[in-house]
Design a protein around this motif. Sequence first.
Motif, PDB file in Angstrom:
ATOM      1  N   GLU A  39     -63.598 -46.916 -43.928  1.00 15.85           N
ATOM      2  CA  GLU A  39     -64.113 -48.199 -43.486  1.00 15.85           C
ATOM      3  C   GLU A  39     -63.109 -49.257 -43.878  1.00 15.85           C
ATOM      4  O   GLU A  39     -62.746 -49.386 -45.044  1.00 15.85           O
ATOM      5  N   TRP A  63     -62.803 -49.991 -38.130  1.00 12.18           N
ATOM      6  CA  TRP A  63     -64.103 -49.461 -38.513  1.00 12.18           C
ATOM      7  C   TRP A  63     -64.650 -50.336 -39.633  1.00 12.18           C
ATOM      8  O   TRP A  63     -64.016 -50.489 -40.669  1.00 12.18           O
ATOM      9  N   ALA A  64     -65.805 -50.915 -39.407  1.00 17.79           N
ATOM     10  CA  ALA A  64     -66.488 -51.785 -40.372  1.00 17.79           C
ATOM     11  C   ALA A  64     -65.719 -53.095 -40.551  1.00 17.79           C
ATOM     12  O   ALA A  64     -64.851 -53.219 -41.399  1.00 17.79           O
ATOM     13  N   TRP A  85     -65.529 -49.679 -34.143  1.00 16.68           N
ATOM     14  CA  TRP A  85     -66.938 -49.454 -34.428  1.00 16.68           C
ATOM     15  C   TRP A  85     -67.413 -50.271 -35.624  1.00 16.68           C
ATOM     16  O   TRP A  85     -66.635 -50.659 -36.474  1.00 16.68           O
ATOM     17  N   ASP A  86     -68.732 -50.397 -35.694  1.00 12.98           N
ATOM     18  CA  ASP A  86     -69.421 -50.949 -36.867  1.00 12.98           C
ATOM     19  C   ASP A  86     -68.946 -52.344 -37.239  1.00 12.98           C
ATOM     20  O   ASP A  86     -68.339 -52.563 -38.278  1.00 12.98           O
ATOM     21  N   TRP A  88     -69.658 -56.863 -37.002  1.00 16.09           N
ATOM     22  CA  TRP A  88     -70.538 -58.013 -36.912  1.00 16.09           C
ATOM     23  C   TRP A  88     -69.700 -59.210 -36.507  1.00 16.09           C
ATOM     24  O   TRP A  88     -68.703 -59.524 -37.157  1.00 16.09           O
ATOM     25  N   ALA A 110     -71.554 -49.955 -31.876  1.00 19.21           N
ATOM     26  CA  ALA A 110     -72.276 -50.327 -33.089  1.00 19.21           C
ATOM     27  C   ALA A 110     -71.831 -51.707 -33.589  1.00 19.21           C
ATOM     28  O   ALA A 110     -71.491 -51.883 -34.745  1.00 19.21           O
TER      29      ALA A 110
END
Length: 169
Positions: A39, A63-64, A85-86, A88, A110
Amino acid sequence: GKNVHGVYVKWQDQISRLNDDPVREDNALPEKCQIGFREDSVTIEKCYIKNFSGDAVHLERIWAFTIKDSMFVANKGNAVYINGWDGWITDCIMHTNHGAGIYTDVVCAAVTMTGNRIEWNRNGGINLVNSNLLNITGNYFDRAYGPAIKLIGDKNACHNITATGNIFN
């Protein structure tokens, strides 16, 4: 120069444990998407990124990640490019970019996009290919030169997506 991004994050290792893991053998990712098991935990917060010849933020095999309380204005590319991915993306302003507000031509999965103002971008608001598991909530889309939200892909893409409480002007 040409195609210079304001913030550029790229994971260099294209060899992933995904293809060696027998549990995930049936769900291996294409090489251009591989990121391995890690991550990145990249956070972009309270930034003003303007007038770059590429994207304001360009995330390759990420990722993240978190992008919040920032402004991406008048860049020749997209406000935010994602291959990953992942994530906000919250409370950002993305306007007058030559690309889209949020864009991918590979995969975006995601990711939660909440409370953003996405306006006057020449390639639309959110323009995603082969993306899924998205939460698009409470955004304000204003005067896009293309669709406010455009989701396209093959039979395995564009599923598990919610778009709730957005404003389209």
